[in-house]
Motif scaffolding. Structure first.
Motif, PDB file in Angstrom:
ATOM      1  N   LEU A  27      -0.569   1.101  -2.697  1.00 51.99           N
ATOM      2  CA  LEU A  27      -1.239   0.198  -3.619  1.00 51.99           C
ATOM      3  C   LEU A  27      -2.089   1.037  -4.566  1.00 51.99           C
ATOM      4  O   LEU A  27      -3.075   1.654  -4.159  1.00 51.99           O
ATOM      5  N   HIS A  28      -1.682   1.067  -5.822  1.00 48.31           N
ATOM      6  CA  HIS A  28      -2.466   1.808  -6.804  1.00 48.31           C
ATOM      7  C   HIS A  28      -3.134   0.831  -7.759  1.00 48.31           C
ATOM      8  O   HIS A  28      -2.878  -0.373  -7.726  1.00 48.31           O
ATOM      9  N   ASP A  29      -3.942   1.399  -8.637  1.00 48.17           N
ATOM     10  CA  ASP A  29      -4.697   0.549  -9.557  1.00 48.17           C
ATOM     11  C   ASP A  29      -3.806  -0.287 -10.467  1.00 48.17           C
ATOM     12  O   ASP A  29      -4.260  -1.274 -11.042  1.00 48.17           O
ATOM     13  N   ASP A  30      -2.547   0.129 -10.612  1.00 42.14           N
ATOM     14  CA  ASP A  30      -1.669  -0.609 -11.524  1.00 42.14           C
ATOM     15  C   ASP A  30      -0.867  -1.707 -10.818  1.00 42.14           C
ATOM     16  O   ASP A  30       0.109  -2.207 -11.369  1.00 42.14           O
ATOM     17  N   PHE A  31      -1.296  -2.099  -9.606  1.00 44.61           N
ATOM     18  CA  PHE A  31      -0.472  -3.050  -8.853  1.00 44.61           C
ATOM     19  C   PHE A  31      -0.252  -4.348  -9.631  1.00 44.61           C
ATOM     20  O   PHE A  31       0.849  -4.905  -9.627  1.00 44.61           O
ATOM     21  N   ALA A  32      -1.283  -4.836 -10.329  1.00 39.83           N
ATOM     22  CA  ALA A  32      -1.148  -6.116 -11.038  1.00 39.83           C
ATOM     23  C   ALA A  32      -0.186  -5.961 -12.226  1.00 39.83           C
ATOM     24  O   ALA A  32       0.665  -6.832 -12.461  1.00 39.83           O
ATOM     25  N   ASP A  33      -0.293  -4.846 -12.941  1.00 42.59           N
ATOM     26  CA  ASP A  33       0.630  -4.602 -14.054  1.00 42.59           C
ATOM     27  C   ASP A  33       2.068  -4.555 -13.555  1.00 42.59           C
ATOM     28  O   ASP A  33       2.981  -5.069 -14.199  1.00 42.59           O
ATOM     29  N   ARG A  34       2.253  -3.942 -12.404  1.00 46.10           N
ATOM     30  CA  ARG A  34       3.627  -3.802 -11.900  1.00 46.10           C
ATOM     31  C   ARG A  34       4.195  -5.153 -11.490  1.00 46.10           C
ATOM     32  O   ARG A  34       5.397  -5.394 -11.671  1.00 46.10           O
ATOM     33  N   ILE A  35       3.368  -6.007 -10.920  1.00 45.05           N
ATOM     34  CA  ILE A  35       3.846  -7.354 -10.592  1.00 45.05           C
ATOM     35  C   ILE A  35       4.132  -8.133 -11.883  1.00 45.05           C
ATOM     36  O   ILE A  35       5.160  -8.809 -12.000  1.00 45.05           O
ATOM     37  N   ARG A  36       3.253  -7.999 -12.870  1.00 46.68           N
ATOM     38  CA  ARG A  36       3.473  -8.707 -14.156  1.00 46.68           C
ATOM     39  C   ARG A  36       4.774  -8.264 -14.805  1.00 46.68           C
ATOM     40  O   ARG A  36       5.465  -9.058 -15.426  1.00 46.68           O
ATOM     41  N   ARG A  37       5.100  -6.986 -14.661  1.00 48.70           N
ATOM     42  CA  ARG A  37       6.363  -6.468 -15.237  1.00 48.70           C
ATOM     43  C   ARG A  37       7.552  -6.748 -14.331  1.00 48.70           C
ATOM     44  O   ARG A  37       8.669  -6.371 -14.648  1.00 48.70           O
ATOM     45  N   ASP A  38       7.302  -7.358 -13.164  1.00 53.81           N
ATOM     46  CA  ASP A  38       8.347  -7.594 -12.159  1.00 53.81           C
ATOM     47  C   ASP A  38       8.994  -6.266 -11.743  1.00 53.81           C
ATOM     48  O   ASP A  38      10.199  -6.174 -11.540  1.00 53.81           O
ATOM     49  N   ASP A  39       8.163  -5.281 -11.623  1.00 53.29           N
ATOM     50  CA  ASP A  39       8.607  -3.919 -11.337  1.00 53.29           C
ATOM     51  C   ASP A  39       8.552  -3.630  -9.832  1.00 53.29           C
ATOM     52  O   ASP A  39       8.986  -2.581  -9.370  1.00 53.29           O
ATOM     53  N   ALA A  40       8.002  -4.561  -9.070  1.00 54.07           N
ATOM     54  CA  ALA A  40       7.980  -4.455  -7.607  1.00 54.07           C
ATOM     55  C   ALA A  40       8.109  -5.867  -7.062  1.00 54.07           C
ATOM     56  O   ALA A  40       7.668  -6.825  -7.690  1.00 54.07           O
ATOM     57  N   ASP A  41       8.732  -6.018  -5.904  1.00 50.15           N
ATOM     58  CA  ASP A  41       8.999  -7.353  -5.368  1.00 50.15           C
ATOM     59  C   ASP A  41       7.722  -8.079  -4.968  1.00 50.15           C
ATOM     60  O   ASP A  41       7.559  -9.268  -5.224  1.00 50.15           O
ATOM     61  N   LEU A  42       6.867  -7.369  -4.280  1.00 55.69           N
ATOM     62  CA  LEU A  42       5.680  -7.993  -3.683  1.00 55.69           C
ATOM     63  C   LEU A  42       4.524  -7.010  -3.693  1.00 55.69           C
ATOM     64  O   LEU A  42       4.731  -5.807  -3.554  1.00 55.69           O
ATOM     65  N   ALA A  43       3.318  -7.558  -3.808  1.00 59.29           N
ATOM     66  CA  ALA A  43       2.132  -6.757  -3.484  1.00 59.29           C
ATOM     67  C   ALA A  43       1.396  -7.482  -2.367  1.00 59.29           C
ATOM     68  O   ALA A  43       1.277  -8.711  -2.389  1.00 59.29           O
ATOM     69  N   LEU A  44       0.963  -6.734  -1.395  1.00 61.48           N
ATOM     70  CA  LEU A  44       0.130  -7.298  -0.333  1.00 61.48           C
ATOM     71  C   LEU A  44      -1.304  -6.840  -0.573  1.00 61.48           C
ATOM     72  O   LEU A  44      -1.614  -5.654  -0.411  1.00 61.48           O
ATOM     73  N   VAL A  45      -2.139  -7.771  -0.993  1.00 59.53           N
ATOM     74  CA  VAL A  45      -3.521  -7.430  -1.343  1.00 59.53           C
ATOM     75  C   VAL A  45      -4.435  -8.564  -0.898  1.00 59.53           C
ATOM     76  O   VAL A  45      -3.971  -9.643  -0.521  1.00 59.53           O
ATOM     77  N   SER A  46      -5.723  -8.318  -0.974  1.00 59.02           N
ATOM     78  CA  SER A  46      -6.672  -9.351  -0.570  1.00 59.02           C
ATOM     79  C   SER A  46      -6.572 -10.542  -1.531  1.00 59.02           C
ATOM     80  O   SER A  46      -6.228 -10.393  -2.709  1.00 59.02           O
ATOM     81  N   GLU A  47      -6.901 -11.710  -1.014  1.00 60.85           N
ATOM     82  CA  GLU A  47      -6.839 -12.907  -1.860  1.00 60.85           C
ATOM     83  C   GLU A  47      -7.816 -12.792  -3.030  1.00 60.85           C
ATOM     84  O   GLU A  47      -7.539 -13.288  -4.117  1.00 60.85           O
ATOM     85  N   GLN A  48      -8.926 -12.096  -2.815  1.00 65.77           N
ATOM     86  CA  GLN A  48      -9.869 -11.901  -3.920  1.00 65.77           C
ATOM     87  C   GLN A  48      -9.206 -11.149  -5.080  1.00 65.77           C
ATOM     88  O   GLN A  48      -9.395 -11.487  -6.251  1.00 65.77           O
ATOM     89  N   LEU A  49      -8.432 -10.111  -4.746  1.00 67.07           N
ATOM     90  CA  LEU A  49      -7.777  -9.335  -5.804  1.00 67.07           C
ATOM     91  C   LEU A  49      -6.688 -10.151  -6.489  1.00 67.07           C
ATOM     92  O   LEU A  49      -6.492 -10.038  -7.697  1.00 67.07           O
ATOM     93  N   CYS A  50      -5.962 -10.966  -5.703  1.00 64.61           N
ATOM     94  CA  CYS A  50      -4.954 -11.844  -6.319  1.00 64.61           C
ATOM     95  C   CYS A  50      -5.623 -12.740  -7.353  1.00 64.61           C
ATOM     96  O   CYS A  50      -5.146 -12.878  -8.488  1.00 64.61           O
ATOM     97  N   THR A  51      -6.723 -13.351  -6.957  1.00 68.84           N
ATOM     98  CA  THR A  51      -7.410 -14.293  -7.838  1.00 68.84           C
ATOM     99  C   THR A  51      -7.941 -13.584  -9.073  1.00 68.84           C
ATOM    100  O   THR A  51      -7.857 -14.096 -10.191  1.00 68.84           O
ATOM    101  N   LYS A  52      -8.458 -12.375  -8.864  1.00 69.38           N
ATOM    102  CA  LYS A  52      -9.082 -11.661  -9.972  1.00 69.38           C
ATOM    103  C   LYS A  52      -8.051 -11.110 -10.961  1.00 69.38           C
ATOM    104  O   LYS A  52      -8.209 -11.232 -12.171  1.00 69.38           O
ATOM    105  N   PHE A  53      -6.996 -10.502 -10.427  1.00 67.28           N
ATOM    106  CA  PHE A  53      -6.076  -9.768 -11.303  1.00 67.28           C
ATOM    107  C   PHE A  53      -4.782 -10.512 -11.624  1.00 67.28           C
ATOM    108  O   PHE A  53      -4.117 -10.181 -12.596  1.00 67.28           O
ATOM    109  N   LEU A  54      -4.394 -11.451 -10.779  1.00 66.26           N
ATOM    110  CA  LEU A  54      -3.141 -12.162 -11.018  1.00 66.26           C
ATOM    111  C   LEU A  54      -3.346 -13.663 -10.836  1.00 66.26           C
ATOM    112  O   LEU A  54      -2.633 -14.319 -10.058  1.00 66.26           O
ATOM    113  N   PRO A  55      -4.314 -14.245 -11.585  1.00 69.15           N
ATOM    114  CA  PRO A  55      -4.547 -15.678 -11.435  1.00 69.15           C
ATOM    115  C   PRO A  55      -3.305 -16.450 -11.865  1.00 69.15           C
ATOM    116  O   PRO A  55      -2.658 -16.104 -12.850  1.00 69.15           O
TER     117      PRO A  55
END
Lengths: 206, 206
Positions: A32-60
């Motif tokens: 999990l690197h700092d670009d995890f949200a960008d990679r999900i937005r680009r559909d460049d990785a199938d899944l990220a497993l992160v805290s719900e706080q980070l999901c809410t903050k970076f990928l609302p």
């Protein structure tokens, strides 16, 4: 994408299942690197497993699935004379702190800071998986997820006790690009993740 | 600065010694990132533990101390029917590959590629420390340092055998800024590193 600890606890059981049910599937486990949200937005990785706080903050608004609940426990080497439960739990003046990526702050340390629990940080590490082993035959106390503590308790000779102050629970989620929501293999993978989150808190092999 | 595996094998024993001999010292264990050479040049970290090849390539002329020698071994889950030593060691068509930082390539995979040993990569991970545990109850074979294999052999239920082809040895060194060479505490730390490298290849606690 997941941190090393989540990989071991949640993704390792998936690999066992995949080996039986989908042996042709190749799996790429990524840190999990700092670009995890960008990679999900680009559909460049199938899944990220992160805290719900980070999901809410970076990928609302992105689809997600609650995967995992845990609680923080205080741990120390079982031979540490300063750590006896429960009376001295308000005493530990020394703590480990995992210096994590910006995107994955150490939630326990963050909560302790917010509660103004002062502690002398003697050892800092970036790997959560290493924390239990760094306690063996050393004085520090660490506040880590209970599953991590239980998984390493024997090998690292740990004593585990309630955290010295009430701390918020740990809730990890799987988050993905909406484009993948209808993908059957992807759905299956998410279900497997969810199933493995329900398994008992033993780690590597039973 | 060190990778997670080197931290566990080389730096963990140092923490035990420090706890007794220098309890006031704080230690910051940092992951090995691509900027490790820049940070040593800036004297921004006391030591980097990296392969001698990387020292030579990125920090030629910097003082260094050989720390650690190991060899690569082939490992698989002990229940893996395709892995029996020594006859099938030329058979494993599936291997783990640790996708590491650019600055810390997986030397075993690099050597296997140079020898044109083809293999189907089923699982990729960035954490060397995770590799043994990802083998449990799954089909892949991994080529990993012997100390890592031995340390996890029981917990991960591993079988260990000679690598299928002759591979170069693994030699890690501590490298530092010349400005620190005369520093007594620093010197002591280097000696401790060297001493811990000589200890038997058991990992976490004995």
């Amino acid at each position: 994408m997941a941190n090393d600890y989540t990989t071991l606890v949640l993704l390792r059981p998936l690999l066992e299942t995949l080996a039986i049910e989908a042996p042709a599937v190749c799996v790429r486990l990524q840190a999990l690197h700092d670009d995890f949200a960008d990679r999900i937005r680009r559909d460049d990785a199938d899944l990220a497993l992160v805290s719900e706080q980070l999901c809410t903050k970076f990928l609302p608004g992105f689809p997600r699935h609650a995967m995992y609940e845990d609680r923080f426990m205080a741990c120390a080497w079982s031979g540490n004379p300063a750590f006896c439960q429960p009376s001295s739990l308000d005493l530990p003046a020394v703590a480990l702190r995992a210096v994590r990526h910006r995107c994955a702050p150490n939630l326990a340390d963050h909560a302790l800071d917010e509660l103004n629990v002062t502690r002398r940080i003697e050892i800092r590490t970036e790997s959560q998986l290493l924390v239990p082993y760094l306690l063996t035959r050393t004085p520090p106390v660490a506040v880590i997820p209970e599953r991590l503590a239980l998984s390493a308790a024997d090998a690292a000779q740990l004593s585990i006790a309630e955290a010295p102050v009430p701390l918020p629970g740990l809730r990890d989620a799987a988050v993905w690009h909406p484009r993948d929501s209808g993908d059957a293999a992807h759905e299956w993978q998410r279900l497997e993740h969810a199933a493995s989150a329900l398994r008992p808190a033993t780690m590597p092999p039973a």
